[in-house]
Design an enzyme around this catalytic site. Structure first.
Site, mmCIF file in Angstrom:
data_model
loop_
_atom_site.group_PDB
_atom_site.id
_atom_site.type_symbol
_atom_site.label_atom_id
_atom_site.label_comp_id
_atom_site.label_asym_id
_atom_site.label_seq_id
_atom_site.Cartn_x
_atom_site.Cartn_y
_atom_site.Cartn_z
ATOM 1 C CG LEU A 61 0.828 -14.544 -6.052
ATOM 2 C CD1 LEU A 61 0.126 -15.366 -7.297
ATOM 3 C CD2 LEU A 61 1.615 -15.302 -5.350
ATOM 4 C CE1 TYR A 62 -4.615 -8.986 -1.176
ATOM 5 C CE2 TYR A 62 -4.538 -6.880 -2.605
ATOM 6 C CZ TYR A 62 -5.083 -7.630 -1.360
ATOM 7 O OH TYR A 62 -6.162 -7.156 -0.857
ATOM 8 C CB ALA A 63 -3.916 -8.231 -8.033
ATOM 9 C CB THR A 114 -4.620 -14.771 -4.539
ATOM 10 O OG1 THR A 114 -4.539 -13.631 -3.643
ATOM 11 C CG2 THR A 114 -3.357 -15.301 -4.643
ATOM 12 C CE LYS A 115 -8.181 -10.906 -0.940
ATOM 13 N NZ LYS A 115 -9.098 -11.261 -0.104
#
Length: 337
Positions: free
Chosen positions: A152-154, A156-157
């Protein structure tokens, strides 16, 4: 004197960038939420150091608090915004995904709204090499599609990249996204490998090594990284007249004054060689706990930094052993080890 608003100014990269810009004669306005994702005392110390310079001021508030961010932006009228604040960490996104939606999506949108209203000369925003996800062709090139994020981090970016492109197109807002590759150095984050490995080796406690050490990373020394950002500040993208005006090495959008730039050392380093270098600097061998690959991790990252060099004439080049030497010296001094 130009004014730069840096979000995440008490963070690892934001602190180093603020120091560099202050040295270069900028007025720097900091904004940071001071969350407890890691030791807040480290963040407080970074801000304390920056506040020794009369050209630095800061506000402590959350990115999701649009009123606080907007009030600061309208009061200080920055010429440039560098958005670095985010909920960081690939693995933590498995435990607390909502923090990534709040900070990385809502927070980024708030920054974009301030940039649009101000009509800043240049909006620069941090992305990550994690957006390359399941891509296997290396070194990673900015013109590749990045449609397979693994965390999810990737995601969002990657969303930030799409969001800023729309604003650049709609409002003619010059925007540069930069993708970081495993940044390390003094004042680093305690959740990152170099910090954890150094602490474990010096304390004689086991260090976790994932995928049995069969991993590669493009390690980028933090002062190299922020120098790249500083040079990109003066290289705002310009909307092209046609696709024929875009160089083959450029990621410039045909529809907006927008581009994405890798900032990496362009050197794929084996994880076990990284550990060995830390052992050598610490003067003792690590107690190694070999583990399988963690969910969401990738076996390798490697940056093609041709675009950064073409745009700025600059390429990160700090050798991994020199960078580790500087970090271990800082760690020993800061923690009195």
């Amino acid at each position: 004197m130009r004014t730069v608003l840096i979000t995440g100014s008490a963070g690892f990269i934001g602190f180093h960038l603020a120091q560099l810009l202050l040295d270069e004669g900028f007025c720097v306005v900091g904004f940071d939420g001071m969350t407890d994702y890691y030791d807040v005392r480290l963040k407080e110390r970074r801000h304390q150091m920056l506040l020794q310079n009369p050209n630095f001021r800061c506000t402590e508030a959350m990115l999701e608090d649009f009123d606080a961010l907007h009030a600061l932006a309208m009061k200080t009228q920055p010429d440039i915004i560098v958005h670095l604040a985010a909920q960081a960490g690939v693995r933590y996104s498995l435990e607390n995904p909502r923090a990534y939606v709040d900070a990385n999506l809502t927070g980024a949108f708030n920054v974009m709204e301030c940039a649009r209203e101000l009509g800043v000369d240049h909006l620069l925003m941090a992305s990550t090499s994690s957006v390359y996800g399941a891509n296997e062709d290396m070194p990673f090139n900015e013109r590749e599609k990045c449609d397979t994020p693994l965390t999810l981090y990737a995601a969002t970016k990657k969303a930030n990249e799409a969001m800023t492109h729309s604003y650049a197109h709609l409002w003619n807002l010059p925007t540069t996204m930069f993708r970081f590759f495993t940044v390390y150095g003094p004042w680093g984050r305690p959740d990152m490998a170099l910090f954890k490995f150094t602490r474990g080796i010096l304390e004689g406690t086991p260090i976790d090594i994932y995928n049995d050490g069969d991993m590669f990373r493009d390690f980028t020394y933090v002062t190299d990284l922020v120098r790249g950002i500083q040079l990109l500040i003066d290289t705002p993208p310009v909307r092209p007249e046609s696709r024929d005006d875009i160089a083959e090495w450029d990621s410039l959008s045909p529809a907006a004054p927008w581009r994405v730039v890798n900032i990496g050392n362009s050197d794929k380093v084996r994880l076990m060689d990284f550990v060995e270098a830390i052992e050598g600097e610490c003067g003792r061998e690590a107690i190694k706990n070999f583990m399988p690959m963690q969910k969401g991790d990738v076996p390798a990252t490697w940056a093609n930094a041709t675009l950064l060099r073409e745009l700025t004439g600059y390429a990160p080049q700090t050798d991994i052993r020199e960078g580790i030497k500087q970090f271990v010296a800082w760690y020993r001094d800061y923690y009195q080890v």
